[in-house]
Write an enzyme that holds these catalytic residues in place. Sequence first.
Site, PDB file in Angstrom:
ATOM      1  N   ARG A  23       0.853  -1.181   0.000  1.00 28.48           N
ATOM      2  CA  ARG A  23       0.000   0.000   0.000  1.00 28.48           C
ATOM      3  C   ARG A  23       0.893   1.235   0.000  1.00 28.48           C
ATOM      4  O   ARG A  23       2.035   1.180   0.460  1.00 28.48           O
ATOM      5  CB  ARG A  23      -0.899  -0.003   1.238  1.00 28.48           C
ATOM      6  CG  ARG A  23      -1.850  -1.184   1.260  1.00 28.48           C
ATOM      7  CD  ARG A  23      -2.633  -1.213   2.553  1.00 28.48           C
ATOM      8  NE  ARG A  23      -3.462  -2.412   2.594  1.00 28.48           N
ATOM      9  CZ  ARG A  23      -4.766  -2.394   2.803  1.00 28.48           C
ATOM     10  NH1 ARG A  23      -5.377  -1.253   2.984  1.00 28.48           N
ATOM     11  NH2 ARG A  23      -5.448  -3.518   2.819  1.00 28.48           N
ATOM     12  N   ASN A  77      25.875  26.267 -12.635  1.00 24.79           N
ATOM     13  CA  ASN A  77      26.237  25.408 -11.515  1.00 24.79           C
ATOM     14  C   ASN A  77      27.661  25.741 -11.074  1.00 24.79           C
ATOM     15  O   ASN A  77      28.560  25.899 -11.909  1.00 24.79           O
ATOM     16  CB  ASN A  77      26.136  23.935 -11.916  1.00 24.79           C
ATOM     17  CG  ASN A  77      26.198  22.996 -10.730  1.00 24.79           C
ATOM     18  OD1 ASN A  77      27.199  22.939 -10.030  1.00 24.79           O
ATOM     19  ND2 ASN A  77      25.125  22.264 -10.512  1.00 24.79           N
ATOM     20  N   HIS A 114      12.538  28.724   1.103  1.00 30.68           N
ATOM     21  CA  HIS A 114      13.424  27.590   1.330  1.00 30.68           C
ATOM     22  C   HIS A 114      12.677  26.269   1.498  1.00 30.68           C
ATOM     23  O   HIS A 114      13.215  25.206   1.177  1.00 30.68           O
ATOM     24  CB  HIS A 114      14.282  27.862   2.571  1.00 30.68           C
ATOM     25  CG  HIS A 114      15.300  26.803   2.862  1.00 30.68           C
ATOM     26  ND1 HIS A 114      16.515  26.733   2.213  1.00 30.68           N
ATOM     27  CD2 HIS A 114      15.283  25.744   3.729  1.00 30.68           C
ATOM     28  CE1 HIS A 114      17.207  25.698   2.668  1.00 30.68           C
ATOM     29  NE2 HIS A 114      16.495  25.083   3.582  1.00 30.68           N
ATOM     30  N   HIS A 167      14.966  23.548  -6.168  1.00 29.15           N
ATOM     31  CA  HIS A 167      15.702  23.870  -7.382  1.00 29.15           C
ATOM     32  C   HIS A 167      15.612  22.702  -8.356  1.00 29.15           C
ATOM     33  O   HIS A 167      15.363  21.571  -7.973  1.00 29.15           O
ATOM     34  CB  HIS A 167      17.169  24.189  -7.082  1.00 29.15           C
ATOM     35  CG  HIS A 167      17.968  23.003  -6.615  1.00 29.15           C
ATOM     36  ND1 HIS A 167      17.881  22.488  -5.335  1.00 29.15           N
ATOM     37  CD2 HIS A 167      18.881  22.217  -7.267  1.00 29.15           C
ATOM     38  CE1 HIS A 167      18.698  21.453  -5.212  1.00 29.15           C
ATOM     39  NE2 HIS A 167      19.319  21.266  -6.372  1.00 29.15           N
ATOM     40  N   GLN A 169      17.564  21.521 -12.386  1.00 29.84           N
ATOM     41  CA  GLN A 169      18.814  21.746 -13.115  1.00 29.84           C
ATOM     42  C   GLN A 169      18.626  21.469 -14.605  1.00 29.84           C
ATOM     43  O   GLN A 169      17.645  20.840 -15.013  1.00 29.84           O
ATOM     44  CB  GLN A 169      19.921  20.818 -12.585  1.00 29.84           C
ATOM     45  CG  GLN A 169      20.254  20.999 -11.123  1.00 29.84           C
ATOM     46  CD  GLN A 169      21.372  20.074 -10.672  1.00 29.84           C
ATOM     47  OE1 GLN A 169      22.507  20.163 -11.134  1.00 29.84           O
ATOM     48  NE2 GLN A 169      21.042  19.164  -9.757  1.00 29.84           N
ATOM     49  N   HIS A 304       7.130  13.568 -29.435  1.00 36.34           N
ATOM     50  CA  HIS A 304       6.112  14.146 -28.560  1.00 36.34           C
ATOM     51  C   HIS A 304       6.786  14.396 -27.210  1.00 36.34           C
ATOM     52  O   HIS A 304       7.187  13.449 -26.532  1.00 36.34           O
ATOM     53  CB  HIS A 304       4.974  13.121 -28.405  1.00 36.34           C
ATOM     54  CG  HIS A 304       3.683  13.672 -27.898  1.00 36.34           C
ATOM     55  ND1 HIS A 304       2.495  13.546 -28.586  1.00 36.34           N
ATOM     56  CD2 HIS A 304       3.366  14.319 -26.755  1.00 36.34           C
ATOM     57  CE1 HIS A 304       1.510  14.083 -27.895  1.00 36.34           C
ATOM     58  NE2 HIS A 304       2.016  14.566 -26.765  1.00 36.34           N
TER      59      HIS A 304
END
Length: 343
Positions: A23, A77, A114, A167, A169, A304
């Site tokens: 479950r 980055n 945050h 965030h 990336q 697609h």
Amino acid sequence: MSELRHDPVQKRWVIIAAERAKRPKEFAHEETVKPTSPIACPFCPGNEDRTPPEIYAVREEGSKPNSPGWKLRVIPNKFPVLKVEGELNRRGLGIYDIIDGIGAHEVIIETPDHNAHIGDMPLEDVFNIVKAYRERISDLHKDQRLRYVLIFKNYGAVAGASLGHPHSQLIATPITPRTVAAELDSAKEHYLQKERCLFCDIINQEMALEERIVFVKERFVAFCPFASRFPFEICLLPRYHHHDFSLTSDEDLWAFADALKDILGRLKRVLNNPPYNFMLHTAPNTVYRPGRPFYWETLPYDWHWHLEIIPRLTKIAGFEWGSGFYINPVPPESAAEALRNSE
């Protein structure tokens, strides 16, 4: 009894081990977000000097770049896996091939909050995120060295996130990644045989059967794939044929933002805020290729774009690594039912 199911997109087999089914609440997972205080977090407002200068931002009127007052920021980055500067320098080493590590690696800081979760954000904030995806893909496609831009999100330490601040990336590569290339090949082969989009055919069949559908909206559909590799794996696609995310209109972006917020909210409720990854598979950069002038000729018809979402509830072990099979203990029909009923 278990079933072996075949994925017509990746052309791989998956074992659906229904007798091992759990479950949703029985899936234990480690802490989703590392406890980092906003003061120590380099992505929080006030700490802009701790990140590289922003490439793209959504800001409050009058606020200055690389200062507080932003709603979303995109930055390089700080520790990139690939760098923009340099040349590809393609070369061979006997039977091996080498390309210098040219590309792009960027971070989309999704919100100043945050502790935010996309499933709980205001729709406008989610729209800003997906619009940033579109704008960055469009911009990076101008660089003819780059063949593919992959947008992805690692949510939670188990899923690979090193920072808890919301965030996602992108990494742009000088080659098309193998996973995407396999999907592109399957889509092209299907179109050449049937003159129909493989993904449109899958959407139509899933909507007709209904048992794996999570939701159907005016412009988007979400379902658990027939040959799901992982428990509660989800595919989110435009209902109507569209091959290139970078060409998505603002109207469709609003619809996509609504669908993304909806599906991630359902995952959070049903699975108690699990770690997850999502990956956006869009069209590659169609830059001209010497010797392959018609390489992408059918791309607008056979491809697609879609988003794959994978909650990190199980671990890949020896059998999976050795065989290429995946073992999924939750039938996608059961996963879809739980998500469908979580409104």
